[in-house]
Motif scaffolding. Sequence first.
Motif, PDB file in Angstrom:
ATOM      1  N   PHE A 354       5.802  67.772 -18.005  1.00  0.00           N
ATOM      2  CA  PHE A 354       6.834  69.251 -17.989  1.00  0.00           C
ATOM      3  C   PHE A 354       7.763  68.767 -16.636  1.00  0.00           C
ATOM      4  N   ILE A 355       7.060  68.966 -15.559  1.00  0.00           N
ATOM      5  CA  ILE A 355       7.764  68.595 -14.250  1.00  0.00           C
ATOM      6  C   ILE A 355       8.566  67.495 -14.015  1.00  0.00           C
ATOM      7  N   GLU A 360      10.524  70.953 -10.663  1.00  0.00           N
ATOM      8  CA  GLU A 360       9.401  72.068 -10.165  1.00  0.00           C
ATOM      9  C   GLU A 360       9.984  73.391  -9.749  1.00  0.00           C
ATOM     10  N   ILE A 361      11.577  73.645 -10.250  1.00  0.00           N
ATOM     11  CA  ILE A 361      11.977  74.920  -9.625  1.00  0.00           C
ATOM     12  C   ILE A 361      11.532  76.227 -10.721  1.00  0.00           C
ATOM     13  N   HIS A 362      10.634  75.826 -11.773  1.00  0.00           N
ATOM     14  CA  HIS A 362      10.486  77.071 -12.648  1.00  0.00           C
ATOM     15  C   HIS A 362       8.969  77.761 -12.156  1.00  0.00           C
ATOM     16  N   ASP A 363       9.000  78.884 -12.502  1.00  0.00           N
ATOM     17  CA  ASP A 363       7.969  79.818 -12.426  1.00  0.00           C
ATOM     18  C   ASP A 363       7.055  79.494 -12.930  1.00  0.00           C
ATOM     19  N   ILE A 370       5.096  78.098 -21.763  1.00  0.00           N
ATOM     20  CA  ILE A 370       5.788  77.287 -22.475  1.00  0.00           C
ATOM     21  C   ILE A 370       4.752  76.114 -22.845  1.00  0.00           C
ATOM     22  N   LEU A 371       3.731  75.727 -22.125  1.00  0.00           N
ATOM     23  CA  LEU A 371       2.877  74.657 -22.511  1.00  0.00           C
ATOM     24  C   LEU A 371       1.925  75.220 -23.170  1.00  0.00           C
ATOM     25  N   HIS A 372       1.557  76.402 -23.459  1.00  0.00           N
ATOM     26  CA  HIS A 372       0.699  77.057 -24.392  1.00  0.00           C
ATOM     27  C   HIS A 372       1.466  77.015 -25.784  1.00  0.00           C
ATOM     28  N   LEU A 373       2.635  77.315 -25.893  1.00  0.00           N
ATOM     29  CA  LEU A 373       3.464  77.296 -27.128  1.00  0.00           C
ATOM     30  C   LEU A 373       3.327  75.678 -27.635  1.00  0.00           C
ATOM     31  N   THR A 374       3.178  74.621 -26.782  1.00  0.00           N
ATOM     32  CA  THR A 374       3.299  73.241 -27.103  1.00  0.00           C
ATOM     33  C   THR A 374       2.003  72.954 -27.542  1.00  0.00           C
ATOM     34  N   ASP A 375       0.813  73.487 -27.065  1.00  0.00           N
ATOM     35  CA  ASP A 375      -0.624  73.175 -27.225  1.00  0.00           C
ATOM     36  C   ASP A 375      -0.898  71.896 -26.716  1.00  0.00           C
ATOM     37  N   ASN A 376       0.095  71.531 -25.802  1.00  0.00           N
ATOM     38  CA  ASN A 376      -0.148  70.213 -24.859  1.00  0.00           C
ATOM     39  C   ASN A 376       0.142  68.908 -25.830  1.00  0.00           C
ATOM     40  N   MET A 377       0.805  69.177 -26.815  1.00  0.00           N
ATOM     41  CA  MET A 377       1.123  68.018 -27.865  1.00  0.00           C
ATOM     42  C   MET A 377       2.372  67.061 -27.226  1.00  0.00           C
ATOM     43  N   PRO A 378       2.252  65.929 -26.949  1.00  0.00           N
ATOM     44  CA  PRO A 378       3.203  65.306 -26.079  1.00  0.00           C
ATOM     45  C   PRO A 378       4.627  65.449 -26.614  1.00  0.00           C
ATOM     46  N   LEU A 387      14.707  71.319 -23.088  1.00  0.00           N
ATOM     47  CA  LEU A 387      15.512  72.572 -23.331  1.00  0.00           C
ATOM     48  C   LEU A 387      15.519  73.378 -22.037  1.00  0.00           C
ATOM     49  N   VAL A 388      14.093  73.412 -21.554  1.00  0.00           N
ATOM     50  CA  VAL A 388      13.974  74.349 -20.165  1.00  0.00           C
ATOM     51  C   VAL A 388      15.266  73.851 -19.336  1.00  0.00           C
ATOM     52  N   ASP A 389      15.166  72.420 -19.075  1.00  0.00           N
ATOM     53  CA  ASP A 389      15.946  71.839 -18.105  1.00  0.00           C
ATOM     54  C   ASP A 389      17.560  72.334 -18.153  1.00  0.00           C
ATOM     55  N   SER A 390      17.818  72.394 -19.380  1.00  0.00           N
ATOM     56  CA  SER A 390      19.233  72.827 -19.619  1.00  0.00           C
ATOM     57  C   SER A 390      19.595  74.437 -19.677  1.00  0.00           C
ATOM     58  N   GLU A 391      18.314  75.115 -20.112  1.00  0.00           N
ATOM     59  CA  GLU A 391      18.629  76.761 -20.427  1.00  0.00           C
ATOM     60  C   GLU A 391      17.764  77.452 -19.777  1.00  0.00           C
ATOM     61  N   GLY A 392      16.622  76.997 -19.131  1.00  0.00           N
ATOM     62  CA  GLY A 392      15.742  77.657 -18.252  1.00  0.00           C
ATOM     63  C   GLY A 392      14.732  78.509 -19.077  1.00  0.00           C
ATOM     64  N   CYS A 393      13.614  78.730 -18.473  1.00  0.00           N
ATOM     65  CA  CYS A 393      12.511  79.217 -19.058  1.00  0.00           C
ATOM     66  C   CYS A 393      12.624  80.372 -19.724  1.00  0.00           C
ATOM     67  N   ALA A 394      13.217  81.369 -19.126  1.00  0.00           N
ATOM     68  CA  ALA A 394      13.394  82.705 -19.776  1.00  0.00           C
ATOM     69  C   ALA A 394      14.109  82.633 -21.036  1.00  0.00           C
TER      70      ALA A 394
END
Length: 505
Positions: A354-355, A360-363, A370-378, A387-394
């Motif tokens: 993810f990083i 590394e700028i995200h809370d 976010i990782l919980h939603l992916t269940d760590n599926m690559p 998507l986070v890189d362009s829109e942010g975690c929130a």
Amino acid sequence: MPSLSSATQIRLNSVTACLKAAVDTVDILANDLRIPFFNSISATIESLTKLMEENTLGTLSPTMLSHIGDFIMTLHKIHMFVEAQQDGNKIKILLRRSEMNTLLKDCKTGLQNAIVVFKINTANLSKYINEMQKNAMERHHEVLELIASLSDTTNSETTSSLSRVLSSSFNRSSSTSLSMLPSMPQIFHGRESELSDILQLFINNKPRIPILGAGGMGKTSLARAVLHHPDIIHSFGDCRIFVACDVASTMPELVALIVNHLGLKLSKNPTQQIIRHFAIRPPSLLILDNLETAWESTGSRKEIEEFLALLTDIQHLALIITMRGAERPAQIRWTRPFLEPLSPLAYDAAQKTFIDIAGEIHDSNDVDKILHLTDNMPLAIDLMAHLVDSEGCATVLSRWDTEKTSLVSDGYDRRSNLDMSIALSLSSPRVASISGTQDLLSLLSMLPDGLSDIELKKSSFPIHNILECKATLLRTSLAYYSSQKRLKVLVPIQEHMQIISPSST
């Protein structure tokens, strides 16, 4: 301009000769089959040939070489588009609708660029391209009408006449393969143990290895990492062949695809042709990626397993296949110890992935969510991180509440569209052949903690063959056993099923 080296000159002459043969072949196809865009391809190849002949005494610029490479990729995309339109599987075509639209757009753009770059002088090219798009749209509407009618007509698994003509003609026009090896994965965390296990099998051996696991679990990335490992390069050099088999849904299509990658002329018996080729070659590594597309069909499974068995009889040929699920093809003496089906990444590896993508700028708490939603599926990590890189975690977390997996399903293929990747697993003949399997999957998707075997046996769920359904979900990796021995479903699959097939039990 500086003169070319003898090796480069020979290679340039060889490519030019192949292009000349291709012009004749494409002209015949354009005239006999009346396929509109073949005329534009013919004109482009002819112009490219003249350009290369004019440069035989000098050096082609890097820019022109790049344009030539782009045109070759456009031809490959057109070939992929034509093959996909011949597929009689209506559900598969519907699932790939977005992919085909994007592919068609790329083909059109590529041909238009070639027209400009190679200075093609013809007034009909625009008409041909428009006709190509019109024909594709007509085919698209026909497919939608067929699906709407819910026709039960079975589809033939034999190769269509056009596919045979294309495969035969393109192979006759070239004596060298235009295929290239895929790149080394740039972000690769959490599979070091599996990579080490595979490399261990290569010590003093030419192994036969199936890489198994759920869709989106990183099987192709692991195979690519093996392909480019220094030890593998040292052992096999240029005798490394990587074939993406997801476009082949039958045995004839599979062997024709491999023959094309090997740069051979398609014969009447391509299976024996492939075996003879590897039998006289130096030690080689053959990777068949996404082989399940052809293998899963019961009509071609036996043929493909017999073909794999013939390949494994060649002692100096190493074989790696990647397949969805946890089931190895039968009749093959796979190298032991078996590689376990790939599991989700460990948390540390998921976090590093993810990083690497999103920074590394995200809370850290948001990243955990976010990782919980992916269940760590690559695959899910990759798509969510971009998507986070362009829109942010929130923003991404807020959108997930309403959009779920569709949030990361705008891509055009299984590697860029999470819903499409999951849907491909659900469309497996292994799932469709056992009634009640999707019902059990829908039920498990409503139970985040899963079910134990005892709970499953004592349940009163209206699924009469529930144990067989469980076995099917495990075989296709749509479900798995947790460390607590409970039958569970990954979060992305849970969310997908709750949208497309919510349980009524």
